[in-house]
Design a protein around this motif. Structure first.
Motif, PDB file in Angstrom:
ATOM      1  N   ALA A  90      -9.220  12.961   1.031  1.00 17.91           N
ATOM      2  CA  ALA A  90      -8.623  12.452  -0.201  1.00 17.91           C
ATOM      3  C   ALA A  90      -8.848  10.948  -0.325  1.00 17.91           C
ATOM      4  O   ALA A  90      -8.820  10.208   0.664  1.00 17.91           O
ATOM      5  CB  ALA A  90      -7.133  12.760  -0.220  1.00 17.91           C
ATOM      6  N   SER A  91      -9.059  10.508  -1.529  1.00 20.84           N
ATOM      7  CA  SER A  91      -9.264   9.077  -1.781  1.00 20.84           C
ATOM      8  C   SER A  91      -7.929   8.343  -1.819  1.00 20.84           C
ATOM      9  O   SER A  91      -6.853   8.955  -1.877  1.00 20.84           O
ATOM     10  CB  SER A  91      -9.996   8.874  -3.103  1.00 20.84           C
ATOM     11  OG  SER A  91      -9.201   9.349  -4.175  1.00 20.84           O
ATOM     12  N   LYS A  92      -8.016   7.022  -1.816  1.00 21.85           N
ATOM     13  CA  LYS A  92      -6.807   6.208  -1.858  1.00 21.85           C
ATOM     14  C   LYS A  92      -6.037   6.438  -3.159  1.00 21.85           C
ATOM     15  O   LYS A  92      -4.801   6.550  -3.158  1.00 21.85           O
ATOM     16  CB  LYS A  92      -7.166   4.734  -1.716  1.00 21.85           C
ATOM     17  CG  LYS A  92      -5.967   3.794  -1.852  1.00 21.85           C
ATOM     18  CD  LYS A  92      -6.342   2.365  -1.515  1.00 21.85           C
ATOM     19  CE  LYS A  92      -7.284   1.794  -2.563  1.00 21.85           C
ATOM     20  NZ  LYS A  92      -7.550   0.360  -2.337  1.00 21.85           N
ATOM     21  N   GLU A  93      -6.741   6.544  -4.255  1.00 22.16           N
ATOM     22  CA  GLU A  93      -6.097   6.739  -5.550  1.00 22.16           C
ATOM     23  C   GLU A  93      -5.356   8.079  -5.595  1.00 22.16           C
ATOM     24  O   GLU A  93      -4.248   8.161  -6.148  1.00 22.16           O
ATOM     25  CB  GLU A  93      -7.130   6.670  -6.681  1.00 22.16           C
ATOM     26  CG  GLU A  93      -7.717   5.274  -6.900  1.00 22.16           C
ATOM     27  CD  GLU A  93      -8.751   4.912  -5.829  1.00 22.16           C
ATOM     28  OE1 GLU A  93      -9.189   5.849  -5.108  1.00 22.16           O
ATOM     29  OE2 GLU A  93      -9.082   3.721  -5.702  1.00 22.16           O
ATOM     30  N   GLU A  94      -5.942   9.131  -5.020  1.00 23.81           N
ATOM     31  CA  GLU A  94      -5.292  10.443  -5.026  1.00 23.81           C
ATOM     32  C   GLU A  94      -4.003  10.434  -4.209  1.00 23.81           C
ATOM     33  O   GLU A  94      -2.983  10.991  -4.625  1.00 23.81           O
ATOM     34  CB  GLU A  94      -6.252  11.502  -4.478  1.00 23.81           C
ATOM     35  CG  GLU A  94      -7.406  11.827  -5.393  1.00 23.81           C
ATOM     36  CD  GLU A  94      -8.373  12.810  -4.754  1.00 23.81           C
ATOM     37  OE1 GLU A  94      -9.052  13.532  -5.507  1.00 23.81           O
ATOM     38  OE2 GLU A  94      -8.460  12.850  -3.510  1.00 23.81           O
ATOM     39  N   ILE A  95      -4.045   9.795  -3.044  1.00 26.31           N
ATOM     40  CA  ILE A  95      -2.852   9.758  -2.191  1.00 26.31           C
ATOM     41  C   ILE A  95      -1.737   8.958  -2.856  1.00 26.31           C
ATOM     42  O   ILE A  95      -0.572   9.387  -2.884  1.00 26.31           O
ATOM     43  CB  ILE A  95      -3.202   9.173  -0.815  1.00 26.31           C
ATOM     44  CG1 ILE A  95      -4.150  10.116  -0.064  1.00 26.31           C
ATOM     45  CG2 ILE A  95      -1.940   8.933   0.009  1.00 26.31           C
ATOM     46  CD1 ILE A  95      -4.593   9.609   1.284  1.00 26.31           C
ATOM     47  N   ILE A  96      -2.064   7.820  -3.414  1.00 30.55           N
ATOM     48  CA  ILE A  96      -1.034   6.994  -4.060  1.00 30.55           C
ATOM     49  C   ILE A  96      -0.451   7.721  -5.259  1.00 30.55           C
ATOM     50  O   ILE A  96       0.763   7.686  -5.506  1.00 30.55           O
ATOM     51  CB  ILE A  96      -1.643   5.631  -4.466  1.00 30.55           C
ATOM     52  CG1 ILE A  96      -2.038   4.832  -3.214  1.00 30.55           C
ATOM     53  CG2 ILE A  96      -0.663   4.832  -5.314  1.00 30.55           C
ATOM     54  CD1 ILE A  96      -2.745   3.536  -3.511  1.00 30.55           C
TER      55      ILE A  96
ATOM     56  N   TYR B  80      -1.420   0.861   1.587  1.00 30.16           N
ATOM     57  CA  TYR B  80      -2.437   1.816   2.029  1.00 30.16           C
ATOM     58  C   TYR B  80      -3.528   1.093   2.823  1.00 30.16           C
ATOM     59  O   TYR B  80      -3.962   1.565   3.881  1.00 30.16           O
ATOM     60  CB  TYR B  80      -3.051   2.521   0.817  1.00 30.16           C
ATOM     61  CG  TYR B  80      -4.153   3.490   1.178  1.00 30.16           C
ATOM     62  CD1 TYR B  80      -3.869   4.830   1.450  1.00 30.16           C
ATOM     63  CD2 TYR B  80      -5.485   3.075   1.275  1.00 30.16           C
ATOM     64  CE1 TYR B  80      -4.871   5.728   1.797  1.00 30.16           C
ATOM     65  CE2 TYR B  80      -6.498   3.969   1.625  1.00 30.16           C
ATOM     66  CZ  TYR B  80      -6.177   5.281   1.878  1.00 30.16           C
ATOM     67  OH  TYR B  80      -7.172   6.160   2.225  1.00 30.16           O
ATOM     68  N   ASP B  81      -3.986  -0.058   2.312  1.00 30.03           N
ATOM     69  CA  ASP B  81      -5.046  -0.795   3.008  1.00 30.03           C
ATOM     70  C   ASP B  81      -4.587  -1.240   4.388  1.00 30.03           C
ATOM     71  O   ASP B  81      -5.357  -1.203   5.365  1.00 30.03           O
ATOM     72  CB  ASP B  81      -5.463  -2.008   2.172  1.00 30.03           C
ATOM     73  CG  ASP B  81      -6.138  -1.603   0.865  1.00 30.03           C
ATOM     74  OD1 ASP B  81      -6.666  -0.461   0.819  1.00 30.03           O
ATOM     75  OD2 ASP B  81      -6.120  -2.393  -0.090  1.00 30.03           O
ATOM     76  N   GLU B  82      -3.319  -1.668   4.484  1.00 26.27           N
ATOM     77  CA  GLU B  82      -2.789  -2.100   5.776  1.00 26.27           C
ATOM     78  C   GLU B  82      -2.762  -0.945   6.785  1.00 26.27           C
ATOM     79  O   GLU B  82      -3.198  -1.091   7.939  1.00 26.27           O
ATOM     80  CB  GLU B  82      -1.387  -2.662   5.585  1.00 26.27           C
ATOM     81  CG  GLU B  82      -0.712  -3.089   6.889  1.00 26.27           C
ATOM     82  CD  GLU B  82       0.731  -3.499   6.670  1.00 26.27           C
ATOM     83  OE1 GLU B  82       1.467  -3.614   7.673  1.00 26.27           O
ATOM     84  OE2 GLU B  82       1.126  -3.670   5.501  1.00 26.27           O
ATOM     85  N   MET B  83      -2.268   0.210   6.351  1.00 28.81           N
ATOM     86  CA  MET B  83      -2.204   1.371   7.244  1.00 28.81           C
ATOM     87  C   MET B  83      -3.595   1.906   7.567  1.00 28.81           C
ATOM     88  O   MET B  83      -3.853   2.390   8.667  1.00 28.81           O
ATOM     89  CB  MET B  83      -1.348   2.473   6.604  1.00 28.81           C
ATOM     90  CG  MET B  83       0.103   2.069   6.368  1.00 28.81           C
ATOM     91  SD  MET B  83       1.083   3.341   5.503  1.00 28.81           S
ATOM     92  CE  MET B  83       1.197   4.586   6.774  1.00 28.81           C
ATOM     93  N   TYR B  84      -4.515   1.778   6.631  1.00 28.28           N
ATOM     94  CA  TYR B  84      -5.878   2.261   6.864  1.00 28.28           C
ATOM     95  C   TYR B  84      -6.595   1.381   7.888  1.00 28.28           C
ATOM     96  O   TYR B  84      -7.301   1.878   8.777  1.00 28.28           O
ATOM     97  CB  TYR B  84      -6.640   2.266   5.538  1.00 28.28           C
ATOM     98  CG  TYR B  84      -7.994   2.931   5.604  1.00 28.28           C
ATOM     99  CD1 TYR B  84      -8.124   4.313   5.491  1.00 28.28           C
ATOM    100  CD2 TYR B  84      -9.162   2.176   5.765  1.00 28.28           C
ATOM    101  CE1 TYR B  84      -9.362   4.929   5.546  1.00 28.28           C
ATOM    102  CE2 TYR B  84     -10.398   2.782   5.830  1.00 28.28           C
ATOM    103  CZ  TYR B  84     -10.498   4.158   5.710  1.00 28.28           C
ATOM    104  OH  TYR B  84     -11.737   4.761   5.778  1.00 28.28           O
ATOM    105  N   GLU B  85      -6.419   0.061   7.789  1.00 26.45           N
ATOM    106  CA  GLU B  85      -7.070  -0.855   8.728  1.00 26.45           C
ATOM    107  C   GLU B  85      -6.494  -0.717  10.138  1.00 26.45           C
ATOM    108  O   GLU B  85      -7.225  -0.904  11.122  1.00 26.45           O
ATOM    109  CB  GLU B  85      -6.913  -2.292   8.228  1.00 26.45           C
ATOM    110  CG  GLU B  85      -7.696  -2.578   6.952  1.00 26.45           C
ATOM    111  CD  GLU B  85      -7.413  -3.967   6.423  1.00 26.45           C
ATOM    112  OE1 GLU B  85      -6.598  -4.685   7.064  1.00 26.45           O
ATOM    113  OE2 GLU B  85      -7.979  -4.328   5.378  1.00 26.45           O
TER     114      GLU B  85
END
Length: 384
Positions: free
Chosen positions: A201-207, A186-191
């Motif tokens: 939506a937060s990162k935790e919700e998506i994962i 997620y961090d890689e795709m977000y950056e």
């Protein structure tokens, strides 16, 4: 009864058979033709040799179109009539009797012609209808994708508003590879801006929503579905370009003017103009246009009392487009359409209110095209 036409022809149209009754005064002749172009041209020559003034036929499915195209190219006047307006006496229905009945009604001026636009506008209408069909097919495919995701315990649609958006599509394509979707991914795709920074939506919700159980068969089915979605998007974009190139300059100018009205976008404006055109001289008043579109109540009066009349059956493409525009128009609360919707829906229900708003929009469109005026909203306080 007075004759309107001395020489006229009534035609009963079928898929492979054309039955024509040619009336010349009090005499008549009935002939049968096939539906091929050669035989239709032979029919036209027969009518021209007899100095035919007018031809009438039923609007039977799409079987009237080949004949109408040939008659139009041969410079023979022809009208298309709704079959409900000229039903014969029950128990006397044969192809020959139908042709004779149509010819008899035509000769005495008892038929009401349907509105048939010119060839360019008919082709534009075909383009718009086909684009509408493809957009509907894309929506059905997105619904299938949603069902497949639910079957795989993936709740992405509850987190992302549009599962066909850029971010959701990138996430789905990664999930379909079979690899896990964790914090690092997620961090890689977000950056890299693959996942939009504007997602609520937060990162935790998506994962957590992507933690499903997807079988190999479901993965293959979703890949095929995404490929089909991409193909549909390409076809729709190609049709958009084709429609823009096919529209005449006056139609493009009218399309821009219609988009000033709340609820009408470019696609809706093109659909409306493809149906009614830019020349309003064929409709005496805005009421005639609304009646033709099926957006006004029918007449149901008995003993001097007016009863509830259902809306008449009109042009499906125009009616559906305007109802959709009415749904969008009432979302702007500072407009007349919103005030009208609130006023009518309170005592007549929302469905009737949508039809009333669509009727008002079509009335405004009529005057914009006929008088060349711009749209001016009376405002939400009009009734106050």
């Amino acid at each position: 009864m007075k004759r309107v036409y001395d020489n006229c022809c009534g035609i009963d149209v079928h898929k492979k058979l054309i039955v024509a009754c040619f009336k010349q005064g009090s005499e008549q002749e009935v002939r049968e033709f096939g539906a091929t172009t050669r035989e239709l041209l032979e029919l036209c020559r027969w009518l021209k040799d007899g100095d035919c003034e007018m031809v009438a036929m039923e609007s039977t499915a799409s079987f009237w179109k080949p004949l109408y195209n040939i008659l139009e190219a041969s410079e023979l006047d022809a009208i298309i009539v709704n079959a409900r307006h000229m039903k014969n006496v029950p128990g006397r229905k044969t192809d020959v009797n139908d042709a004779e009945w149509i010819a008899d009604l035509l000769q005495h001026g008892l038929l009401q012609a349907s509105y048939i636009p010119d060839k360019d506008q008919r082709e534009l209408r075909e383009l718009v209808r086909y684009r509408k069909s493809l957009v509907g097919e894309r929506t059905r495919e997105l619904n299938r994708l949603q069902k497949m995701l639910e079957g795989a315990n993936i709740k992405l649609s509850g987190t992302v508003s549009n599962i066909n958006g850029k971010s959701a599509r990138a996430i789905l394509e990664h999930v379909l590879t079979g690899e896990s979707f964790d914090d690092a991914k997620y961090d890689e795709m977000y950056e890299n801006n693959v996942i939009s920074h504007r997602l609520k939506a937060s990162k935790e919700e998506i994962i957590d929503d992507l933690n499903g159980v997807m079988s190999a068969l479901q993965r293959r089915m979703m890949k095929e579905l995404l490929i089909h979605l991409d193909e549909l998007n390409i076809h729709i974009r190609n049709l958009d370009d084709e429609i823009n190139n096919f529209m005449k300059p006056e139609a493009k100018t009218a399309s821009v003017a219609l988009q000033e009205m709340p609820g009408i976008g470019e696609t809706s404006a093109q659909a409306i103009l493809a149906v009614i055109g830019t020349d309003m001289s064929r409709f005496p008043t805005a009421g005639h246009l609304a009646s033709w579109a099926g957006l006004c109540p029918g007449n149901n009066e008995s003993a001097g009392k007016r009863k509830t009349g259902r809306t008449t059956k009109g042009n499906c493409l125009l009616r559906e487009t305007l109802i959709t525009c009415a749904h969008a128009a009432i979302l702007k609360k500072d407009t007349y359409f919103y005030a009208q919707f609130q006023r009518i829906s309170a005592h007549r229900g929302k469905k009737r209110a949508y039809v009333a708003v669509a009727h008002s929009m079509l009335t405004a469109i009529y005057h914009m095209l006929k008088d060349g005026v711009v749209f001016k909203d009376p405002g939400a306080d009009y009734y106050n």
